[in-house]
Design an enzyme around this catalytic site. Sequence first.
Site, PDB file in Angstrom:
ATOM      1  N   GLU A  17       0.835  -1.209   0.000  1.00  0.00           N
ATOM      2  CA  GLU A  17       0.000   0.000   0.000  1.00  0.00           C
ATOM      3  C   GLU A  17       0.871   1.261   0.000  1.00  0.00           C
ATOM      4  O   GLU A  17       1.903   1.300   0.658  1.00  0.00           O
ATOM      5  CB  GLU A  17      -0.884  -0.009   1.254  1.00  0.00           C
ATOM      6  CG  GLU A  17      -1.822   1.180   1.329  1.00  0.00           C
ATOM      7  CD  GLU A  17      -2.977   0.910   2.272  1.00  0.00           C
ATOM      8  OE1 GLU A  17      -3.824   0.064   1.944  1.00  0.00           O
ATOM      9  OE2 GLU A  17      -3.022   1.549   3.329  1.00  0.00           O
ATOM     10  N   THR A  48      -4.186   4.803  -1.132  1.00  0.00           N
ATOM     11  CA  THR A  48      -5.243   5.267  -0.224  1.00  0.00           C
ATOM     12  C   THR A  48      -5.804   6.616  -0.701  1.00  0.00           C
ATOM     13  O   THR A  48      -5.282   7.242  -1.632  1.00  0.00           O
ATOM     14  CB  THR A  48      -4.746   5.383   1.230  1.00  0.00           C
ATOM     15  OG1 THR A  48      -3.769   6.403   1.292  1.00  0.00           O
ATOM     16  CG2 THR A  48      -4.175   4.072   1.725  1.00  0.00           C
ATOM     17  N   ALA A  51      -8.923  11.356   3.763  1.00  0.00           N
ATOM     18  CA  ALA A  51     -10.211  11.191   4.449  1.00  0.00           C
ATOM     19  C   ALA A  51     -11.292  12.134   3.907  1.00  0.00           C
ATOM     20  O   ALA A  51     -12.409  11.715   3.630  1.00  0.00           O
ATOM     21  CB  ALA A  51     -10.030  11.390   5.933  1.00  0.00           C
ATOM     22  N   TYR A 144     -12.769  -5.550  10.171  1.00  0.00           N
ATOM     23  CA  TYR A 144     -12.104  -5.238  11.441  1.00  0.00           C
ATOM     24  C   TYR A 144     -12.088  -6.462  12.363  1.00  0.00           C
ATOM     25  O   TYR A 144     -13.064  -6.721  13.072  1.00  0.00           O
ATOM     26  CB  TYR A 144     -12.825  -4.044  12.105  1.00  0.00           C
ATOM     27  CG  TYR A 144     -12.862  -2.848  11.181  1.00  0.00           C
ATOM     28  CD1 TYR A 144     -11.853  -1.888  11.213  1.00  0.00           C
ATOM     29  CD2 TYR A 144     -13.860  -2.722  10.207  1.00  0.00           C
ATOM     30  CE1 TYR A 144     -11.847  -0.826  10.319  1.00  0.00           C
ATOM     31  CE2 TYR A 144     -13.866  -1.672   9.302  1.00  0.00           C
ATOM     32  CZ  TYR A 144     -12.861  -0.726   9.361  1.00  0.00           C
ATOM     33  OH  TYR A 144     -12.845   0.316   8.463  1.00  0.00           O
ATOM     34  N   LYS A 164     -22.563  -5.463   3.538  1.00  0.00           N
ATOM     35  CA  LYS A 164     -21.591  -4.819   2.628  1.00  0.00           C
ATOM     36  C   LYS A 164     -21.144  -5.807   1.550  1.00  0.00           C
ATOM     37  O   LYS A 164     -21.078  -5.453   0.368  1.00  0.00           O
ATOM     38  CB  LYS A 164     -20.400  -4.315   3.469  1.00  0.00           C
ATOM     39  CG  LYS A 164     -19.397  -3.503   2.718  1.00  0.00           C
ATOM     40  CD  LYS A 164     -18.645  -2.534   3.618  1.00  0.00           C
ATOM     41  CE  LYS A 164     -17.549  -3.139   4.423  1.00  0.00           C
ATOM     42  NZ  LYS A 164     -16.748  -2.112   5.131  1.00  0.00           N
TER      43      LYS A 164
HETATM   44  P1  FAD Z   1     -18.468   1.036   7.018  1.00  0.00           P
HETATM   45  O1  FAD Z   1     -18.382  -0.292   6.367  1.00  0.00           O
HETATM   46  O2  FAD Z   1     -19.533   1.953   6.575  1.00  0.00           O
HETATM   47  O3  FAD Z   1     -18.602   0.778   8.599  1.00  0.00           O
HETATM   48  C1  FAD Z   1     -18.461   1.862   9.509  1.00  0.00           C
HETATM   49  C2  FAD Z   1     -19.268   1.557  10.767  1.00  0.00           C
HETATM   50  O4  FAD Z   1     -20.668   1.623  10.458  1.00  0.00           O
HETATM   51  C3  FAD Z   1     -19.029   0.175  11.358  1.00  0.00           C
HETATM   52  O5  FAD Z   1     -19.079   0.295  12.755  1.00  0.00           O
HETATM   53  C4  FAD Z   1     -20.218  -0.640  10.841  1.00  0.00           C
HETATM   54  O6  FAD Z   1     -20.527  -1.727  11.694  1.00  0.00           O
HETATM   55  C5  FAD Z   1     -21.310   0.407  10.842  1.00  0.00           C
HETATM   56  N1  FAD Z   1     -22.384   0.176   9.869  1.00  0.00           N
HETATM   57  C6  FAD Z   1     -22.260  -0.259   8.605  1.00  0.00           C
HETATM   58  N2  FAD Z   1     -23.471  -0.339   8.022  1.00  0.00           N
HETATM   59  C7  FAD Z   1     -24.385   0.077   8.939  1.00  0.00           C
HETATM   60  C8  FAD Z   1     -25.795   0.233   8.956  1.00  0.00           C
HETATM   61  N3  FAD Z   1     -26.540  -0.074   7.884  1.00  0.00           N
HETATM   62  N4  FAD Z   1     -26.408   0.707  10.089  1.00  0.00           N
HETATM   63  C9  FAD Z   1     -25.671   1.031  11.182  1.00  0.00           C
HETATM   64  N5  FAD Z   1     -24.316   0.884  11.228  1.00  0.00           N
HETATM   65  C10 FAD Z   1     -23.684   0.416  10.125  1.00  0.00           C
HETATM   66  N6  FAD Z   1      -9.728   5.742   5.495  1.00  0.00           N
HETATM   67  C11 FAD Z   1      -9.481   6.750   4.617  1.00  0.00           C
HETATM   68  O7  FAD Z   1      -9.834   7.914   4.876  1.00  0.00           O
HETATM   69  N7  FAD Z   1      -8.834   6.506   3.427  1.00  0.00           N
HETATM   70  C12 FAD Z   1      -8.439   5.254   3.071  1.00  0.00           C
HETATM   71  O8  FAD Z   1      -7.886   5.076   1.991  1.00  0.00           O
HETATM   72  C13 FAD Z   1      -8.685   4.182   3.980  1.00  0.00           C
HETATM   73  N8  FAD Z   1      -8.311   2.904   3.680  1.00  0.00           N
HETATM   74  C14 FAD Z   1      -8.621   1.881   4.546  1.00  0.00           C
HETATM   75  C15 FAD Z   1      -8.272   0.568   4.206  1.00  0.00           C
HETATM   76  C16 FAD Z   1      -8.546  -0.492   5.073  1.00  0.00           C
HETATM   77  C17 FAD Z   1      -8.176  -1.885   4.696  1.00  0.00           C
HETATM   78  C18 FAD Z   1      -9.170  -0.220   6.322  1.00  0.00           C
HETATM   79  C19 FAD Z   1      -9.446  -1.361   7.280  1.00  0.00           C
HETATM   80  C20 FAD Z   1      -9.521   1.061   6.668  1.00  0.00           C
HETATM   81  C21 FAD Z   1      -9.264   2.140   5.789  1.00  0.00           C
HETATM   82  N9  FAD Z   1      -9.615   3.452   6.094  1.00  0.00           N
HETATM   83  C22 FAD Z   1      -9.352   4.469   5.209  1.00  0.00           C
HETATM   84  C23 FAD Z   1     -10.269   3.764   7.372  1.00  0.00           C
HETATM   85  C24 FAD Z   1     -11.800   3.678   7.263  1.00  0.00           C
HETATM   86  O9  FAD Z   1     -12.259   4.702   6.415  1.00  0.00           O
HETATM   87  C25 FAD Z   1     -12.394   3.822   8.676  1.00  0.00           C
HETATM   88  O10 FAD Z   1     -12.085   2.701   9.450  1.00  0.00           O
HETATM   89  C26 FAD Z   1     -13.892   4.146   8.740  1.00  0.00           C
HETATM   90  O11 FAD Z   1     -14.202   4.522  10.087  1.00  0.00           O
HETATM   91  C27 FAD Z   1     -14.824   2.998   8.369  1.00  0.00           C
HETATM   92  O12 FAD Z   1     -14.835   2.772   7.032  1.00  0.00           O
HETATM   93  P2  FAD Z   1     -15.627   1.487   6.434  1.00  0.00           P
HETATM   94  O13 FAD Z   1     -15.551   1.572   4.977  1.00  0.00           O
HETATM   95  O14 FAD Z   1     -15.172   0.252   7.096  1.00  0.00           O
HETATM   96  O15 FAD Z   1     -17.111   1.854   6.933  1.00  0.00           O
END
Ligand code: FAD
Length: 287
Positions: A17, A48, A51, A144, A164
């Site tokens: 990455e 990446t 944010a 996670y 998802k």
């Molecule tokens: P989601 O999948 O939307 O989940 C976020 C939260 O919402 C979780 O607690 C989930 O349980 C909850 N949730 C999901 N759906 C629902 C629903 N329908 N109702 C209620 N709750 C729900 N950040 C950046 O800014 N740039 C990057 O390039 C980046 N790359 C990443 C790469 C990886 C591999 C990882 C693990 C993280 C990365 N992140 C990045 C960080 C990420 O953006 C954060 O962890 C963010 O808080 C969650 O993103 P997500 O896509 O997992 O969110």
Amino acid sequence: MKITDIFANKEVTLSFEVFPPKTDAGYAAVEQAAADIAALGPDFMSVTYGAGGGTSENTAGIASDLQDKYGITVLAHLTCVSSTKETVRSMISEYRRRGIENIMALRGDIPKEGRTCFDYSHATELIYDIKSIDESFCIGGACYPEGHVECARQSEDIRHLKEKVDAGCDFLTTQMFFDNSTLYQFLYRIREKGIEVPVLPGIMPITNVKQVARSVSLSGSTIPQKMKIMVDRFADDPEKMKEAGIIYACDQIIDLISNGVSHIHVYSMNKPDIAAGIMRNLATIIR
Ligand code: FAD
């Protein structure tokens, strides 16, 4: 090439990455670091996304360079939490225009100062939008093993993860973790809930002492005693600390591969020397 096609054709894969520069002034240095990592021959590289989306052009630029100049398959990240539908849709079209076939679909962290835009609440909505623009994109999602910080119960987090994946995730990449048993337990729980897509463990080599605190505060990942002792022993000698961190990460990776986890993603953090150290130790194993 689609990442799923790489998985179909190679038993064990290793990807790295990079993150884009925050300012245009930093572009050349990141471009060089990305080129040096590409020269190591990873199976693909991820880029990446800032944010708030402010550096989106840099993500697209570095990803295009890797693909067009160095022939590397790229996974371009995209976040949605701070963006309008219009901005996100134009970014998806921009990736398509540049011939990018793989998108890591993320919500992004909710800004500390609060949200100014409410078009998207979760990554699942972004996945629907990507699919509606071009169904052929190969889509990755985040997961996670220790649970997402906003979710009090892991079972709830896994239920959302299933939604998802059902929306169209082709594979998942994990948040960093430092004890492989955390991943094995997580895999057992998600497979039981019918999540069958490939899961790429995200391995973060810890190569300096400051990184420990930063990684914990960003990810909430648990630092096992084995790692704490290593950091304590080598913290005052940067060269030894770096080598110990690379070997710790390689040890994690070898254990994962031995247990049948075949596709490994390394958070190489724009550091070609660390990516090279990982490759040096694993080249024969991943061949
Ligand atoms: P989601 O999948 O939307 O989940 C976020 C939260 O919402 C979780 O607690 C989930 O349980 C909850 N949730 C999901 N759906 C629902 C629903 N329908 N109702 C209620 N709750 C729900 N950040 C950046 O800014 N740039 C990057 O390039 C980046 N790359 C990443 C790469 C990886 C591999 C990882 C693990 C993280 C990365 N992140 C990045 C960080 C990420 O953006 C954060 O962890 C963010 O808080 C969650 O993103 P997500 O896509 O997992 O969110």
